[in-house]
Design a protein around this motif. Structure first.
Motif, PDB file in Angstrom:
ATOM      1  N   MET A 125       0.821  -1.203   0.000  1.00  0.00           N
ATOM      2  CA  MET A 125       0.000   0.000   0.000  1.00  0.00           C
ATOM      3  C   MET A 125       0.860   1.260   0.000  1.00  0.00           C
ATOM      4  N   ARG A 126       1.996   1.213   0.735  1.00  0.00           N
ATOM      5  CA  ARG A 126       2.869   2.382   0.811  1.00  0.00           C
ATOM      6  C   ARG A 126       3.436   2.745  -0.561  1.00  0.00           C
ATOM      7  N   LEU A 127       3.601   1.728  -1.437  1.00  0.00           N
ATOM      8  CA  LEU A 127       4.147   1.983  -2.770  1.00  0.00           C
ATOM      9  C   LEU A 127       3.153   2.795  -3.588  1.00  0.00           C
ATOM     10  N   TRP A 128       1.861   2.457  -3.500  1.00  0.00           N
ATOM     11  CA  TRP A 128       0.834   3.205  -4.213  1.00  0.00           C
ATOM     12  C   TRP A 128       0.731   4.620  -3.657  1.00  0.00           C
ATOM     13  N   PHE A 129       0.889   4.762  -2.342  1.00  0.00           N
ATOM     14  CA  PHE A 129       0.824   6.090  -1.731  1.00  0.00           C
ATOM     15  C   PHE A 129       1.942   6.974  -2.266  1.00  0.00           C
ATOM     16  N   ARG A 130       3.137   6.441  -2.334  1.00  0.00           N
ATOM     17  CA  ARG A 130       4.262   7.227  -2.848  1.00  0.00           C
ATOM     18  C   ARG A 130       4.082   7.544  -4.333  1.00  0.00           C
ATOM     19  N   LEU A 131       3.518   6.594  -5.085  1.00  0.00           N
ATOM     20  CA  LEU A 131       3.282   6.842  -6.512  1.00  0.00           C
ATOM     21  C   LEU A 131       2.249   7.955  -6.698  1.00  0.00           C
ATOM     22  N   LEU A 132       1.160   7.910  -5.934  1.00  0.00           N
ATOM     23  CA  LEU A 132       0.140   8.950  -6.026  1.00  0.00           C
ATOM     24  C   LEU A 132       0.704  10.303  -5.611  1.00  0.00           C
ATOM     25  N   LEU A 133       1.552  10.296  -4.598  1.00  0.00           N
ATOM     26  CA  LEU A 133       2.182  11.541  -4.160  1.00  0.00           C
ATOM     27  C   LEU A 133       3.094  12.091  -5.243  1.00  0.00           C
ATOM     28  N   TYR A 134       3.819  11.200  -5.930  1.00  0.00           N
ATOM     29  CA  TYR A 134       4.688  11.632  -7.028  1.00  0.00           C
ATOM     30  C   TYR A 134       3.857  12.230  -8.163  1.00  0.00           C
ATOM     31  N   ILE A 135       2.761  11.576  -8.528  1.00  0.00           N
ATOM     32  CA  ILE A 135       1.903  12.084  -9.604  1.00  0.00           C
ATOM     33  C   ILE A 135       1.340  13.456  -9.243  1.00  0.00           C
ATOM     34  N   PHE A 136       0.990  13.633  -7.956  1.00  0.00           N
ATOM     35  CA  PHE A 136       0.470  14.926  -7.495  1.00  0.00           C
ATOM     36  C   PHE A 136       1.529  16.023  -7.622  1.00  0.00           C
ATOM     37  N   LYS A 137       2.782  15.701  -7.328  1.00  0.00           N
ATOM     38  CA  LYS A 137       3.855  16.698  -7.352  1.00  0.00           C
ATOM     39  C   LYS A 137       4.415  16.934  -8.755  1.00  0.00           C
ATOM     40  N   LEU A 138       4.181  15.990  -9.669  1.00  0.00           N
ATOM     41  CA  LEU A 138       4.816  16.039 -10.990  1.00  0.00           C
ATOM     42  C   LEU A 138       4.618  17.364 -11.732  1.00  0.00           C
ATOM     43  N   PRO A 139       3.399  17.958 -11.723  1.00  0.00           N
ATOM     44  CA  PRO A 139       3.229  19.226 -12.450  1.00  0.00           C
ATOM     45  C   PRO A 139       4.127  20.348 -11.935  1.00  0.00           C
ATOM     46  N   PHE A 140       4.619  20.222 -10.711  1.00  0.00           N
ATOM     47  CA  PHE A 140       5.462  21.265 -10.127  1.00  0.00           C
ATOM     48  C   PHE A 140       6.946  21.022 -10.389  1.00  0.00           C
ATOM     49  N   TYR A 141       7.279  19.861 -10.978  1.00  0.00           N
ATOM     50  CA  TYR A 141       8.667  19.559 -11.303  1.00  0.00           C
ATOM     51  C   TYR A 141       9.027  20.158 -12.656  1.00  0.00           C
ATOM     52  N   LYS A 142      10.244  20.622 -12.766  1.00  0.00           N
ATOM     53  CA  LYS A 142      10.722  21.203 -14.020  1.00  0.00           C
ATOM     54  C   LYS A 142      11.093  20.100 -15.001  1.00  0.00           C
ATOM     55  N   ALA A 143      10.627  20.239 -16.249  1.00  0.00           N
ATOM     56  CA  ALA A 143      10.992  19.262 -17.278  1.00  0.00           C
ATOM     57  C   ALA A 143      12.469  19.398 -17.622  1.00  0.00           C
ATOM     58  N   PHE A 144      13.084  18.285 -17.995  1.00  0.00           N
ATOM     59  CA  PHE A 144      14.497  18.302 -18.361  1.00  0.00           C
ATOM     60  C   PHE A 144      14.662  18.785 -19.796  1.00  0.00           C
ATOM     61  N   THR A 145      15.667  19.601 -20.023  1.00  0.00           N
ATOM     62  CA  THR A 145      15.975  20.055 -21.382  1.00  0.00           C
ATOM     63  C   THR A 145      16.980  19.142 -22.054  1.00  0.00           C
ATOM     64  N   HIS A 146      17.652  18.298 -21.259  1.00  0.00           N
ATOM     65  CA  HIS A 146      18.624  17.355 -21.793  1.00  0.00           C
ATOM     66  C   HIS A 146      18.371  15.983 -21.172  1.00  0.00           C
TER      67      HIS A 146
END
Length: 202
Positions: free
Chosen positions: A1-22
């Motif tokens: 269950m903790r793995l799904w929690f971390r995955l959902l948390l990552y998906i929630f934060k993803l829009p705030f992460y900067k895309a890589f240019t390289h």
């Protein structure tokens, strides 16, 4: 269950992460050791290192744009080998950062290097663990592994082939030795559509 929690948390934060240019940029994700991550020695379970490193490889492929190419073509990422070194223990509530980078590729074979570092305190920046993963992108429709350079180009990046460092050469050679060992055992033969990419530099 903790793995799904971390995955959902990552998906929630993803829009705030900067895309890589390289494609050769380093992914960095912050974590903390939770009670559910512990083993009987009350530190991060050995197997949990490998499980958590999935997030680092996912983050690198998503933020570099490689995942769009893989998803569009219905290809499948495959991990065919791994080697990990445990250097220092990570104890309960210890904050750490996971670093992931594309360390090498040649033909259909790529190697990702991942490190866990202490994030605070006297050990800040010190390495807790280092791992190498041999990965490939499998085209099930054509039953072949896709040349990694093609995927990099299709994602809009231009990147020279990285230098083959000694520790990566040794890792690939050891992985190839394991493959040969398995092939000697007829019970370990794989279906034709699950062959591993060969090391084309050898």
């Amino acid at each position: 269950m903790r793995l799904w929690f971390r995955l959902l948390l990552y998906i929630f934060k993803l829009p705030f992460y900067k895309a890589f240019t390289h494609a050769d940029e380093v992914s960095r994700l912050n974590f903390r050791v939770l009670p559910s991550d512990l083993d009987t020695n009350f530190h991060l379970n050995n197997g949990q290192y490998l499980v958590m490193m999935d997030y680092g490889r996912l983050d690198l492929t998503v933020r570099s744009g490689l995942w769009k190419v893989i998803w569009k073509n219905k290809w499948t990422p495959v991990v065919s080998g791994a080697s990990i070194r445990f250097r220092r223990e990570l104890r309960l509530w210890e904050p750490f950062v996971m670093e992931t980078k594309l360390a090498y590729w040649d033909g259909p074979t790529a190697v990702m290097e991942q490190r866990l570092r202490f994030r605070k305190g006297q050990k800040k920046g010190a390495i807790a663990s280092t791992a190498l993963f041999k990965v490939g992108i499998y085209d099930r429709a054509n039953r072949t592994f896709v040349p990694f350079q093609d995927i990099v180009k299709m994602s809009g990046h231009t990147l020279p082939q990285p230098e083959l460092k000694d520790h990566i050469r040794d890792f690939l050679a050891t992985n190839e030795s394991f493959q040969q060992y398995d092939r000697q055992d007829s019970t370990a033969l794989k279906p034709a559509d699950q062959k591993e990419p060969s090391n084309s530099h050898e």
